[in-house]
Design a protein around this motif. Structure first.
Motif, short mmCIF file in Angstrom:
data_model
loop_
_atom_site.label_atom_id
_atom_site.label_comp_id
_atom_site.label_asym_id
_atom_site.label_seq_id
_atom_site.Cartn_x
_atom_site.Cartn_y
_atom_site.Cartn_z
N ARG A 470 1.27 -2.55 -1.28
CA ARG A 470 0.36 -3.80 -0.68
C ARG A 470 -0.85 -3.93 -1.25
NH1 ARG A 470 -3.68 -5.57 2.10
NH2 ARG A 470 -4.76 -4.07 1.08
N GLU A 474 -1.65 -7.50 -2.97
CA GLU A 474 -2.87 -8.02 -2.86
C GLU A 474 -3.43 -8.78 -4.19
OE1 GLU A 474 -5.97 -5.72 -0.61
OE2 GLU A 474 -7.58 -6.99 -1.34
N ARG A 479 -1.62 -11.85 -2.65
CA ARG A 479 -1.21 -11.62 -1.21
C ARG A 479 0.03 -12.01 -0.67
NH1 ARG A 479 -7.43 -11.35 0.61
NH2 ARG A 479 -8.29 -11.17 -1.49
N TYR A 481 2.56 -10.47 0.96
CA TYR A 481 2.98 -9.48 1.62
C TYR A 481 4.07 -9.55 1.89
CZ TYR A 481 -2.16 -8.57 1.43
OH TYR A 481 -3.56 -8.50 1.01
N THR A 535 -6.02 -1.76 4.63
CA THR A 535 -6.72 -2.78 3.72
C THR A 535 -7.45 -1.92 2.64
OG1 THR A 535 -8.61 -2.93 4.90
CG2 THR A 535 -6.97 -4.71 5.20
#
Lengths: 557, 98
Positions: A470, A474, A479, A481, A535
């Motif tokens: 991930r 990013e 991004r 995903y 995140t």
């Protein structure tokens, strides 16, 4: 006396001092298990998947430094072992895998559970054998130990057809036990030459790797570094090779290394590359790695010298031997100016503190575990963000207490390796840091852990994602995903309980340290689930292909 | 046509069914070029002699070091004193038979 091939194997393993063998039986290795049934010296550990057995053997070998053995049957048994063998090859770990094979007469006929184990393991072993007679075993088994433990260690596969296991022969005398070969004598003039380069250097820096751990050179390395005031940066595999509380310690270099460390490497005029192989994760773009530095390379594997980076001085030697002389030849030097520069960069050495969310940053938990455990605690990790955070923040205080899949980067390594470390080190605590993605790759070994009831604590950093994937999506893929978020996330605590293992969940807990303390002090295995924010990224990060000093997130101190 | 841009690595190896795979596997997985091989058993079959024809370039030291690590390799000699036309005339081996 007459012995069967299987009995010969077991007897020779006993003579090698093997007392524990993880494995799984099947059709083609049943004679071997029948011989093991009669052994009073060897205890068998029944894993739940051959890859688990292979990593249990690795955990034993990595924590003890001695060759460990595992068993698997032919066909799927052997293919399941492949990942653990390849992993051992890349990190130079001495394991010996003994696999069953279909009878010699059936070789090459696509018989039931036949696979070309010899051919499959050829590129991922230090050496491999397909044994064609019981008599050959008398030579092959001791030789396998010699090969696995000599020089740069590595895995050996011995494939034994079923009829060879059953063949009975007269054994007049047992062969000598296989021992590591002594290294070749050192050329002291080369070391004198190296010492004079170090003595006249202005800004020398040590770049250490797994070779320091394998050769047990930690103490002599400390003496050298302190005597001549040389700061020490380590690869992932070298962690534990230098005390983390020493002022000369710079932590890890490379892709997720400390920013100040990567910058200091850029300033070094002499780089002492000891027991390293200039891996891309450590060097970044190799053309831009330590551009100013003369390289002094010492490695036990001659093929590593000048492989990726030409050296100014080099020695193909056991580092511990080389250090014995270097320590004598190198002058004491306080290097005040260089030490000031190093200390100036040191604040930058402590890694990024900026957290992204209301969640506690994973490093807080890792630091807590570090404070709650004794120095001889053995840490294993899986692969991903949690692995890098542990490498960055856990103080590895002793050699062979940090077991991680460095070269191959195998998710699923941590739990079985922890079980192996526990078996080889009874009485010591083992902590496996894992992620929700990694743990599921060998979750079945919780059953093996429940069998053994060893003091293994599994810490799951649970972000419901393949976090490092991930993170790269990013940072480097706009991004986008995809396939990095799990649609469902199992209840890891519930899972552990159903396996018969105690568990704790830190979700929403106000005082995590109290729970961690309880979990890390109790007897027997347990699992701790720690929800973390998905995140959160591992920083700093050198983008693939970039130079080490071109890292992202290196300025957020 | 094979020219002097190539050189020969002379190997003495333990002779068993897997040894050829060990040698050729090393060349393929490390991306070393292998232009030709001649191989036959020597010493009553306990050992084999292999002649590997390779490009003469900067990778030869690394090739030799990697070969030295193979447990089945007994001896390595880099030969300059060879007749490279032998590799060009390999078809004669079969012609002579017929």
């Amino acid at each position: 006396m007459k012995y069967s091939g299987a009995e010969i194997i077991i007897r020779l393993l006993e003579r090698q001092g093997i007392t524990i063998i993880p494995g799984i039986p099947g059709g083609a290795n049943l004679p071997l298990y029948d011989a093991l049934y009669k052994s009073r010296k060897i205890r068998h550990i029944l894993a739940r998947h051959e890859q688990g057995a292979g990593f249990i053997a690795q955990g034993m070998a990595r924590s003890s430094g001695r060759a460990a053995v595992c068993f698997a049957t032919s066909g799927p048994g052997a293919t399941n072992l492949i990942t653990a063998i390849a992993d051992a090859k890349l990190d130079s770990i001495p394991i010996i895998a003994i696999t069953g094979q279909v009878p010699t007469a059936c070789l090459g006929t696509d018989a039931f559970q036949e696979v070309d184990t010899y051919g499959l393991t050829l590129p991922i072993t230090k050496h491999n054998f397909l044994v064609r007679s019981a008599k050959e075993l008398l030579r092959v088994i001791p030789e396998a130990f010699t090969i696995a433990e000599s020089g740069r260690p590595g895995p050996v596969v011995i494939d034994v057809p079923k009829d060879v296991q059953s063949e009975t022969i007269e054994v007049p005398a047992w062969p000598a036990v296989g021992k590591p070969c002594p290294g070749k004598p050192l050329d002291k003039s080369i070391l004198r030459g190296m010492a004079s380069v170090i003595n006249s250097a202005k800004q020398p820096l040590l770049y250490i790797g797994g070779g320091i751990v394998h050769s047990a050179s930690r103490e002599s390395l400390c003496v050298l570094a302190k005597k001549n005031s040389i700061p020490v940066a380590s690869t992932l595999m070298g962690l534990g090779g230098f005390p983390p509380d020493d002022p000369l310690w710079l932590g890890m270099l490379g892709m997720h290394g400390a920013a100040g460390t990567n910058r200091l490497l850029n300033e070094a005029d002499v780089l002492l590359a000891f027991g390293v192989r200039f891996d891309d994760r450590a060097t970044g773009n190799i053309a831009k790695f330590c551009p100013r530095a003369k390289i002094i390379h010492i490695d036990i594997d001659d093929a590593e010298i000048n492989k990726l980076r030409p050296s100014f001085r080099s020695a193909n030697a056991d580092i511990r031997e080389a250090l014995r002389y270097l320590v004598r030849f190198v002058h004491a030097d306080p290097r005040e100016q260089w030490m000031r520069r190093v200390q100036e960069m040191k604040p930058a050495v402590s890694l990024s503190k900026a957290g992204r969310s209301r969640h506690i940053h994973p490093r807080e938990y890792i630091t807590m575990v570090g404070m709650l455990t004794p120095a001889d605690t053995i840490i294993t990790t899986d692969v991903g963000q949690h692995q890098m955070w542990v490498a960055q923040y856990y103080p590895v205080r002793e050699s062979r207490t940090f077991l991680t899949s460095g070269g191959l980067g195998t998710m699923g390594f941590g739990l079985p390796a922890a079980i192996g470390a526990g078996l080889a080190n009874p009485g010591r605590r083992v902590v496996c840091f894992s992620g929700d993605g990694s743990l599921l790759m060998n979750i079945q070994e919780l059953a093996t852990l429940a069998d053994l009831q060893s003091n293994v604590t599994v810490v799951v950093m649970n972000n419901r994602h393949l976090g490092l994937v991930r993170q790269q999506q990013e940072l480097f893929y706009d991004r986008h995903y995809i396939a990095s978020r799990f649609a469902t996330n199992p209840d890891f605590c519930g899972l552990a309980r159903k396996f018969g293992i105690r568990s704790y969940d830190l979700a929403g807990k106000k005082r995590p340290s109290a729970i961690l303390k309880k979990a890390l002090s109790g007897k027997g295995p347990c699992l701790i689930n720690i929800p973390i924010d998905h995140t959160e990224n591992v920083m700093p990060m050198v983008p693939p292909g970039a130079a080490n000093h071109e890292m992202i997130g290196g300025n957020e101190q | 046509m094979i020219t002097k841009a190539s050189t020969i690595i002379e190997l003495t190896v333990r002779n068993h069914p897997g040894v050829m795979s060990h040698i050729t596997g090393l060349f393929s997985r490390r991306g070393f070029n292998l232009e030709g091989i001649l191989c036959a058993q020597i010493g009553g079959g306990r050992q084999s002699r292999m002649y590997l024809l390779v490009k003469r370039d900067g990778r030869i030291p690394q090739i030799i070091k990697q070969l030295q690590k193979l447990c089945d390799v007994v001896e390595i000699v880099l030969r300059e004193d060879y007749d490279h036309t032998l590799f060009d005339r390999m078809h004669e081996l079969v012609k002579r038979k017929s």
